[in-house]
Design a protein around this motif. Structure first.
Motif, short mmCIF file in Angstrom:
data_model
loop_
_atom_site.label_atom_id
_atom_site.label_comp_id
_atom_site.label_asym_id
_atom_site.label_seq_id
_atom_site.Cartn_x
_atom_site.Cartn_y
_atom_site.Cartn_z
N GLY A 1 46.40 40.53 60.32
CA GLY A 1 45.88 39.48 61.19
C GLY A 1 44.41 39.17 60.97
N TYR A 2 43.93 39.35 59.75
CA TYR A 2 42.52 39.09 59.44
C TYR A 2 42.23 37.61 59.63
CZ TYR A 2 38.16 40.64 57.25
OH TYR A 2 36.87 41.00 57.00
N GLY A 3 41.17 37.26 60.30
CA GLY A 3 40.95 35.86 60.62
C GLY A 3 39.52 35.40 60.46
N ASN A 4 38.77 35.92 59.48
CA ASN A 4 37.36 35.56 59.31
C ASN A 4 37.25 34.32 58.42
OD1 ASN A 4 34.60 35.58 59.24
ND2 ASN A 4 34.46 37.18 57.68
N SER A 5 37.18 33.15 59.04
CA SER A 5 37.07 31.90 58.28
C SER A 5 35.61 31.52 58.11
CB SER A 5 37.80 30.77 59.00
OG SER A 5 39.18 31.02 59.03
N GLN B 1 39.57 31.50 54.40
CA GLN B 1 39.47 32.91 54.78
C GLN B 1 38.68 33.62 53.67
OE1 GLN B 1 41.77 35.02 57.22
NE2 GLN B 1 41.35 33.17 58.37
N ILE B 2 37.66 34.37 54.08
CA ILE B 2 36.85 35.12 53.11
C ILE B 2 37.11 36.60 53.35
CG2 ILE B 2 34.55 35.45 52.14
CD1 ILE B 2 35.40 32.54 52.11
N VAL C 1 37.41 35.63 43.58
CA VAL C 1 38.79 35.40 43.16
C VAL C 1 39.42 34.54 44.25
CG1 VAL C 1 41.05 36.43 42.70
CG2 VAL C 1 38.97 37.56 41.88
N VAL C 2 39.89 33.36 43.89
CA VAL C 2 40.44 32.42 44.88
C VAL C 2 41.95 32.31 44.68
CG1 VAL C 2 38.27 31.13 44.89
CG2 VAL C 2 40.16 30.35 43.43
N ASN C 3 42.66 31.93 45.76
CA ASN C 3 44.10 31.73 45.59
C ASN C 3 44.39 30.31 45.11
OD1 ASN C 3 43.71 30.24 47.93
ND2 ASN C 3 45.39 31.19 49.07
N GLU C 4 45.63 30.04 44.74
CA GLU C 4 45.98 28.73 44.18
C GLU C 4 45.75 27.61 45.18
OE1 GLU C 4 49.58 29.63 41.08
OE2 GLU C 4 49.95 30.14 43.19
N ALA C 5 45.93 27.89 46.48
CA ALA C 5 45.69 26.87 47.50
C ALA C 5 44.23 26.46 47.52
CB ALA C 5 46.11 27.39 48.87
N ALA C 6 43.32 27.44 47.39
CA ALA C 6 41.89 27.13 47.35
C ALA C 6 41.54 26.38 46.07
CB ALA C 6 41.08 28.41 47.46
N ALA C 7 42.11 26.81 44.95
CA ALA C 7 41.82 26.15 43.67
C ALA C 7 42.27 24.69 43.70
CB ALA C 7 42.51 26.89 42.53
N ARG C 8 43.44 24.47 44.32
CA ARG C 8 43.96 23.11 44.42
C ARG C 8 43.06 22.24 45.30
NH1 ARG C 8 48.73 24.59 44.74
NH2 ARG C 8 48.83 24.91 46.99
N LEU D 1 42.19 30.96 50.45
CA LEU D 1 41.78 32.35 50.61
C LEU D 1 40.85 32.72 49.45
CD1 LEU D 1 42.08 35.17 52.01
CD2 LEU D 1 44.06 35.55 50.53
N ILE D 2 39.74 33.36 49.78
CA ILE D 2 38.76 33.73 48.76
C ILE D 2 38.42 35.21 48.92
CG2 ILE D 2 36.40 33.33 47.90
CD1 ILE D 2 36.63 30.45 48.92
N PHE D 3 38.48 35.94 47.81
CA PHE D 3 38.10 37.36 47.79
C PHE D 3 36.68 37.50 47.25
CE2 PHE D 3 42.64 39.30 47.22
CZ PHE D 3 42.94 38.93 48.53
N THR D 4 35.90 38.37 47.92
CA THR D 4 34.59 38.76 47.39
C THR D 4 34.60 40.26 47.13
OG1 THR D 4 33.67 39.20 49.60
CG2 THR D 4 33.44 36.96 48.74
N LEU D 5 33.80 40.71 46.21
CA LEU D 5 33.73 42.14 45.89
C LEU D 5 32.71 42.78 46.83
CD1 LEU D 5 34.71 44.42 44.05
CD2 LEU D 5 32.81 43.89 42.50
#
Length: 807
Positions: free
Chosen positions: A512-516, A534-535, A568-575, A622-626
Motif C-alpha cells: 500500500g505504498y502511496g508516496n506520489s 509513485q516514487i 528506473v521507470v515502468n512502461e506506464a511512466a515511459a509512455r 512508477l519510478i524507482f530511485t536508488l
C-alpha cells in the motif's frame, strides 16, 4: 374465539406434519439467513455513529489531477485546518491526524512494535467521542512528547489504567509522558489507533506549504451550519491561501490551471459516509463498500420472499385436500371472514414457530458467519432492544403476507361445487402458483450466476500474471529498528543456504505504498512537462528479488556511482513521458515543496509494468530511485524447508537486536489480504446461494408431492395400461422443468447485467463467459429434476391397486 382459532390451527398443522415441517423449516432457514444479513448490514451502517457529533463532522479531501494522474486523497496540506477555522465562522473546531507508521515501545527488556500510532491535535477530544478514563482532555496533547493511550495499551504495559503521568519509551531513545487514558475505540470506527501523540512534537505540522498533502483533516460544523454552502466557498478559499504558492511554483493561477485540464480541489465527505462510500488514497483503515450492503440487503429480501412463496405455494397446492373442509364449514354457516381469520392464524402460528427456530439458528451459526465475513458480530442488549419489536412486526407482516393468498383463495370456494367434487386445485391451472415457482427459481439462478462470476473473477485475480513473483517471498518487517545494521542484516541473510536473494526496501507491491511526487522533463517548472508518479526508494537487488523484468536499459548497480541519480521507470511512466528513447533522458525533481531548486536525474532503465496496486486500479507511472529504505527486507526463499530458513533469519535478526520483536509475513499472504473483502463476499455468496436453492427446493419438493398425490388415480391407470416408470417420471416432471427453463430465460439477462456492473469495479477483470450462464441453467435444471424425481419415482413405484383404491 382466538383460542379456538389457535387450537384448530394447531390440530390442522399437526395433521399434515410433512407440510408443516417444510413450511416451518423453509421459513426458519429464510429468516435465519435474513437475520445474519441484517446483523452484517447493521454493523456496516453503524460505523462512526458512536460519535455524538457525527452529523456535524466532515473530512477534508484533496482532489488532484496533475501530471497525467487523477486521484482523490483523504489528506490535506498542513495549514488547511487552521486556515479553515480562521476563515469560516460556521466551523466550530478542526483537528488533524498525521500517520507516520509505528514505533517500538519498551516493556521491561523487550521492545514491542506498535503500528497503531498517530500524531493528533488536542482538539481531537472536542470533535470525536473518546471517553476519558484517567487524565484530562483539556491539554492532553498540547505539549511535545506527550501521548494519550487506550485502555487496552495501559493494561498491556502497566497492568492498570490509572497511568497518567507515567512514561513510555519509544525506539530506546524517545520518552513520552502519558497524559490521559481513553476507552478503547469501538471497532466500528474508520480509524483505530491505540497511541495519540501530541502534534506539536512533529516539525512538519508547522509547515506553511499548500502542496504537500499528508494530514487527515476533519472539521466540526456549528449546529445549523449548511455544509453545501461551506463547500461552495472552498475554491475561493484555496485560491486565497494556495494561489500565491501555485503562482510561485507553476507560474499559473487556479483558473489557468483548470483551463489546461488540471486541478487542485478541496471537498468534504461526511464522517458517516467514510467507511462505506470513500475509497480515497491514504485512508486511515480499510473501508467497506456500500455496494455490498445493497447486494446483501437484496439477497436477504429475496431469500425471505422465496420462503414466503413456499408457504403460499404449498398452502394453495393442498387446497384440494381442504376444499371439503371449507365446503362443510360454509354449509354449517361459517362466514368467510372467520375462514380467512382461521387460515391467517395458521400462517401466523407457522411464522411464530419459524421465527423462534430462526433466532436459535442465527445464534448457533453467528460464530461461523463471523469467520466468513471477518466480522466480530455479537448479540447485545442494544440489538435485542430493537430486534424483538422488529421480529414481532415481521411475524405479523410475513404471517399475513404469506397466508393472505391461501386465506382468500380457499375461503372463496363455493360449497356446492366443492361437495360435488368439482374443485381440484392442484398444480395444473395454478397460474399464480406457476408464477411463484418461476419467481423462486429466477432468484436462485440469478444467485448461482452471480456466485460463479465472483468465483471466476477471484480465480482470475489469483492466477493473473502481475508482473512480479510473489511466491516464496518472506517480508521481514520494521527493519528500521536495526538502525545502521539493516544493510548488514540483509547481506547476511543473502548468504544463508536456501535464500536466493534479498532486498532492503519498505516499498512493496502488496504494502500500500502511496508516496506520489512530481517530476519534470525540464529544469524549468512547466505543468505540461510534468509527471505525477509513485516514487519508490529501492536497492540494487529489488528487481531480481521480486522477479520484475526489464523492458529496456538496465537495473541499478552499486558499481556505477552515477546510479545514485539514476532512475528506473515502468512502461506506464515511459509512455507518459513520450521520449522516443527514454534511456539516458533527464528528469528533474524539486528539492523542496516550493520548487526553489531542482535535482537532476537520468533514466537508466525501463522495467515492465507490474500491478503494484489493487487490480481494481490501472497501472500508473512508477519510478524507482536508488536509496536506502529500511522499512522491510524482502527475502526470496528457494529451500523446501521453509520453517528452518525462517528460524535462521530470525536468529540473524536477534543477533543484531535481541530485544526487538521479530515480525514477518509472506508476500502471497499480503496479496490475499488485499482481496480479502472480495474473497469473503465470494464465500458468503456461495453460502447464501446454497441456502436460497435449498429453500426453493423445499417448496418444489412439497409441490411435487402434492402434484403426485393429486394425480394418484391417473398414475395407477397409466401403470395398468403399461406405462413405464420413466414415462410417469417424465410426465410429472415436465411441467416443473418448463417453469425452470422459463426462469433461466428471465434471470440470465438480469444476472449478466448486474455482474457486468460489479466487474466494472476492476480495471483487470475476466469477462462473463457463456459457459457460466449454461452451467447455472444446467445446474438449476438438474437440482429441480432431482428434487421432483424423488416424489415422481415414489409415485411411479406405487402399486396401481393401492393408487386406484385411494380414489
Amino acid at each position: 374465539m382466538i383460542k379456538n382459532y389457535i387450537k384448530t390451527a394447531f390440530r390442522g398443522l399437526m395433521k399434515n406434519k410433512g407440510f408443516t415441517f417444510i413450511n416451518v423449516f423453509g421459513l426458519a432457514l429464510g429468516l435465519a439467513t435474513c437475520l445474519l444479513i441484517v446483523f452484517y448490514v447493521f454493523d456496516e451502517l453503524s460505523y462512526d455513529l458512536f460519535n455524538t457529533k457525527a452529523d456535524r463532522i466532515f473530512r477534508v479531501n484533496n482532489d488532484i489531477k496533475f501530471g497525467g494522474n487523477e486521484n482523490s486523497y483523504a489528506v490535506a496540506p498542513p495549514p488547511t485546518a487552521a486556515a479553515l477555522k480562521a476563515d469560516f465562522p460556521e466551523i466550530e473546531q478542526v483537528v488533524r491526524f498525521r500517520e507516520r507508521g509505528g514505533n517500538q515501545v519498551k516493556k521491561g527488556k523487550q521492545n514491542i512494535i506498535e503500528e497503531r500510532m498517530v500524531y493528533a491535535d488536542n482538539s481531537i477530544f472536542s470533535i470525536f467521542t473518546l471517553p476519558m478514563i484517567t487524565g484530562s482532555t483539556g491539554n492532553a496533547l498540547t505539549e511535545p512528547h506527550t501521548v494519550v493511550i487506550t485502555e487496552k495499551m495501559a493494561k498491556k504495559y502497566f497492568d492498570r489504567t490509572n497511568v497518567a503521568g507515567q512514561t513510555l519509551t519509544f525506539n530506546d531513545t524517545s520518552f513520552y509522558k502519558i497524559t490521559a487514558v481513553i476507552k478503547d475505540i469501538p471497532r466500528q470506527s474508520h480509524f483505530n489507533f491505540d497511541f495519540f501523540i501530541a502534534m506539536p512534537g512533529l516539525a512538519e505540522s508547522k509547515e506553511d506549504t499548500w502542496f504537500s498533502n499528508n494530514f487527515n483533516t476533519y472539521i466540526l460544523l456549528k449546529p445549523g451550519a449548511d455544509v453545501n454552502k461551506l463547500e461552495a466557498k472552498l475554491p475561493g478559499f484555496l485560491q486565497k491561501h494556495a494561489g500565491p504558492q501555485l503562482k510561485a511554483i507553476l507560474h499559473l493561477t487556479f483558473n489557468e490551471l483548470e483551463k489546461s485540464g488540471n486541478y487542485f480541489k478541496l471537498s468534504l465527505i461526511p464522517l458517516k459516509k467514510i467507511h462505506l462510500q470513500s475509497a480515497s488514497v491514504a485512508e486511515l483503515d480499510a473501508n467497506g463498500d456500500i455496494k455490498y450492503v445493497y447486494i446483501f440487503s437484496a439477497i436477504a429480501v429475496f431469500i425471505l420472499l422465496i420462503a414466503c412463496v413456499n408457504f403460499m405455494n404449498l398452502s394453495t397446492a393442498r387446497s384440494s385436500g381442504r376444499a371439503r373442509e371449507v365446503g362443510v364449514r360454509k354449509v354449517l354457516g361459517s362466514p368467510r371472514k372467520y375462514l380467512i381469520a382461521q387460515f391467517l392464524t395458521e400462517s401466523i402460528l407457522v411464522t411464530l414457530v419459524a421465527t423462534i427456530i430462526a433466532l436459535l439458528l442465527a445464534w448457533a451459526f453467528l460464530g461461523q458467519f463471523n469467520k466468513m465475513s471477518g466480522k466480530e458480530l455479537v448479540i447485545t442488549w442494544q440489538i435485542i432492544s430493537w430486534l424483538i419489536p422488529v421480529l414481532l412486526l415481521i411475524i405479523i407482516v410475513i404471517g399475513c403476507l404469506a397466508g393472505s393468498y391461501p386465506a382468500l383463495y380457499l375461503s372463496a370456494f363455493q360449497p356446492i361445487q366443492v361437495l360435488k367434487g368439482k374443485i381440484a386445485a392442484g398444480f395444473k391451472g395454478g397460474v399464480f402458483r406457476s408464477f411463484l415457482v418461476v419467481f423462486q427459481f429466477s432468484i436462485s439462478i440469478f444467485l448461482i450466476i452471480g456466485t460463479l462470476v465472483i468465483y471466476n473473477q477471484l480465480k482470475y485475480i489469483q492466477s493473473k500474471d502481475l508482473g512480479y513473483n510473489r511466491d516464496h517471498v518472506m517480508i521481514v518487517r520494521n527493519v528500521w529498528s536495526l538502525g545502521n545494521n539493516a544493510r548488514v542484516f540483509k547481506h547476511e541473510v543473502q548468504g544463508l543456504a536456501g535464500v536466493q536473494n534479498a532486498s532492503l526496501s519498505g516499498a512493496l507491491p502488496t504494502g500500500g505504498y502511496g508516496n506520489s511526487s512530481t517530476m519534470f522533463k525540464d529544469p524549468v517548472v512547466d505543468q505540461k512537462r510534468a509527471i505525477l508518479a509513485q516514487i519508490w526508494p529501492v536497492d540494487e537487488d529489488y528487481l531480481p528479488t521480486l522477479g520484475i523484468k526489464m523492458a529496456a536499459g538496465r537495473n541499478f548497480s552499486k558499481q556505477m556511482l552515477t546510479d545514485s541519480v539514476g532512475l528506473v521507470v515502468n512502461e506506464a511512466a515511459a509512455r507518459m513521458l513520450n521520449f522516443s528513447d527514454p534511456i539516458t533522458q533527464p528528469l528533474y525533481a524539486p528539492n523542496d515543496n516550493m520548487v526553489k531548486t531542482m535535482k537532476k536525474y537520468h533514466i537508466i532503465g525501463v522495467m515492465k509494468n507490474f500491478n503494484f496496486r489493487s487490480l481494481k486500479d490501472n497501472i500508473t507511472p512508477l519510478i524507482f530511485t536508488l536509496n536506502e529504505d529500511r522499512g522491510a527486507v524482502s527475502v526470496r526463499i528457494r529451500s523446501a524447508n521453509i520453517p528452518s530458513i525462517i528460524q535462521q533469519i530470525k536468529n540473524k535478526y536477534n543477533s543484531f537486536s535481541p530485544t526487538q520483536e521479530f515480525n514477518y509475513t509472506f508476500m502471497d499472504e499480503d496479496f490475499d489480504a488485499i482481496y480479502r473483502a472480495e474473497q469473503r463476499i465470494g464465500t458468503i455468496s456461495v453460502a447464501f446461494t446454497t441456502l436460497a436453492i435449498i429453500i426453493a427446493c423445499l417448496g418444489l419438493f412439497g409441490l411435487a408431492a402434492y402434484a403426485a398425490e393429486q394425480r394418484t388415480k391417473e398414475i395407477g391407470v397409466r401403470k395398468v395400461l403399461g406405462a413405464s416408470i420413466s414415462t410417469i417420471v417424465g410426465m410429472l416432471s415436465k411441467d416443473f422443468i418448463k417453469l425452470v427453463l422459463f426462469s433461466i430465460v428471465l434471470a440470465a439477462p438480469l444476472a449478466w447485467w448486474a455482474m457486468h456492473s460489479w466487474l466494472q469495479g476492476f480495471a483487470y477483470r475476466q469477462n462473463i463467459q457463456w459457459w457460466i450462464i449454461v452451467l447455472a441453467g444446467a445446474g438449476a435444471i438438474f437440482i429441480a429434476f432431482v428434487t421432483i424425481s424423488f416424489q415422481s419415482v415414489k409415485a411411479a413405484l406405487t402399486n396401481p391397486v393401492k393408487s386406484l383404491k385411494s380414489e
